[in-house]
Motif scaffolding. Sequence first.
Motif, PDB file in Angstrom:
ATOM      1  N   HIS A  49       0.871  -1.187   0.000  1.00  0.00           N
ATOM      2  CA  HIS A  49       0.000   0.000   0.000  1.00  0.00           C
ATOM      3  C   HIS A  49       0.901   1.228   0.000  1.00  0.00           C
ATOM      4  CE1 HIS A  49       1.047  -0.554   4.168  1.00  0.00           C
ATOM      5  NE2 HIS A  49       0.547   0.610   4.503  1.00  0.00           N
TER       6      HIS A  49
ATOM      7  N   ASP B 110       6.634   3.887   4.562  1.00  0.00           N
ATOM      8  CA  ASP B 110       7.440   2.833   5.208  1.00  0.00           C
ATOM      9  C   ASP B 110       7.351   1.502   4.447  1.00  0.00           C
ATOM     10  OD1 ASP B 110       4.731   2.870   6.143  1.00  0.00           O
ATOM     11  OD2 ASP B 110       5.271   1.515   7.787  1.00  0.00           O
ATOM     12  N   HIS B 111       6.517   1.474   3.402  1.00  0.00           N
ATOM     13  CA  HIS B 111       6.389   0.257   2.590  1.00  0.00           C
ATOM     14  C   HIS B 111       6.898   0.452   1.167  1.00  0.00           C
ATOM     15  CE1 HIS B 111       3.971  -1.990   5.589  1.00  0.00           C
ATOM     16  NE2 HIS B 111       3.849  -0.752   6.037  1.00  0.00           N
TER      17      HIS B 111
ATOM     18  N   ASP C 192      -0.158  -3.826   6.004  1.00  0.00           N
ATOM     19  CA  ASP C 192      -0.675  -3.106   7.178  1.00  0.00           C
ATOM     20  C   ASP C 192      -2.183  -3.318   7.327  1.00  0.00           C
ATOM     21  OD1 ASP C 192       1.751  -2.189   8.023  1.00  0.00           O
ATOM     22  OD2 ASP C 192       1.459  -0.100   7.419  1.00  0.00           O
TER      23      ASP C 192
ATOM     24  N   HIS D  55       2.432  -3.753  11.820  1.00  0.00           N
ATOM     25  CA  HIS D  55       3.510  -3.650  12.825  1.00  0.00           C
ATOM     26  C   HIS D  55       3.045  -4.015  14.234  1.00  0.00           C
ATOM     27  CE1 HIS D  55       5.239  -1.446   9.446  1.00  0.00           C
ATOM     28  NE2 HIS D  55       4.169  -0.664   9.465  1.00  0.00           N
TER      29      HIS D  55
HETATM   30 ZN   LIG Z   1       3.463   0.320   7.780  1.00  0.00          ZN
END
Ligand SMILES: [Zn+2]
Length: 236
Positions: free
Chosen positions: A33, A37-38, A130, A156
């Motif tokens: 997505h 952070d991805h 996520d 996470h």
């Molecule tokens: Zn994330």
Amino acid sequence: MLVDAGENDEGNTVVNYLKKQGVKFLEYVIGTHPHSDHIGGLDTVISNFEINKVILPDVVSTTKTFEEVLDALSENDLRITKPEVGMEYKLEDATFIILAPNSSEYSDLNNYSIVIKIIYEETAFLLTGDAEKTSEDEMLENGLDLSADILKLGHHGSANSSTDTFLDRVGASSAIISVGRNNKYGHPMSETVNRVLDRGINLYRTDEMGTIIVTTDGTSISFNNDATGENNSAQE
Ligand SMILES: [Zn+2]
């Protein structure tokens, strides 16, 4: 295959790691997505490897990070493949199947996360990006086969992912939380960690163990760090 590529400043780390493993070509790249952070490091990965297929969810983001990914794709003449639940892809002798997203619109970007199950002979791995309760509930309601040996916990280890019902349906023997040490979000949440440990699931956390490498021959599964759940019950 690569699923996600870390933050913007981590693209080179991912590229160097893959090159060190002898990876020269990526059959599939999945950006679960559009959060940085991805997919932050994805543009660097795209510019450094020959890639066959890039799978991204059907949602746009106006961030610079997302635009950098789109630019890298067009510079390399790559098109986006959108995830379709139930779609199966071959990865040499393994298969992976798309399990989410099950709706076309969500209020939270996290729930657009592409969830896949990788199956190799007798072993199965569930990677959830996520995805939160909303998406987990849809997978449950749609009766998808979620059973897996290894579960990469959603978001996470946040409180709003990895519900009791979801964990029970997956029935994993080991779970992994990918999470930064001392992150500002307070991930993972202790209640989520407890939901995992209460089920006797071995828990592996990147904030405590660093890089976690799981290896399978199709029957047995091993971890690079063999100190399993016992190690982790102390951090509640
Ligand atoms: Zn994330």
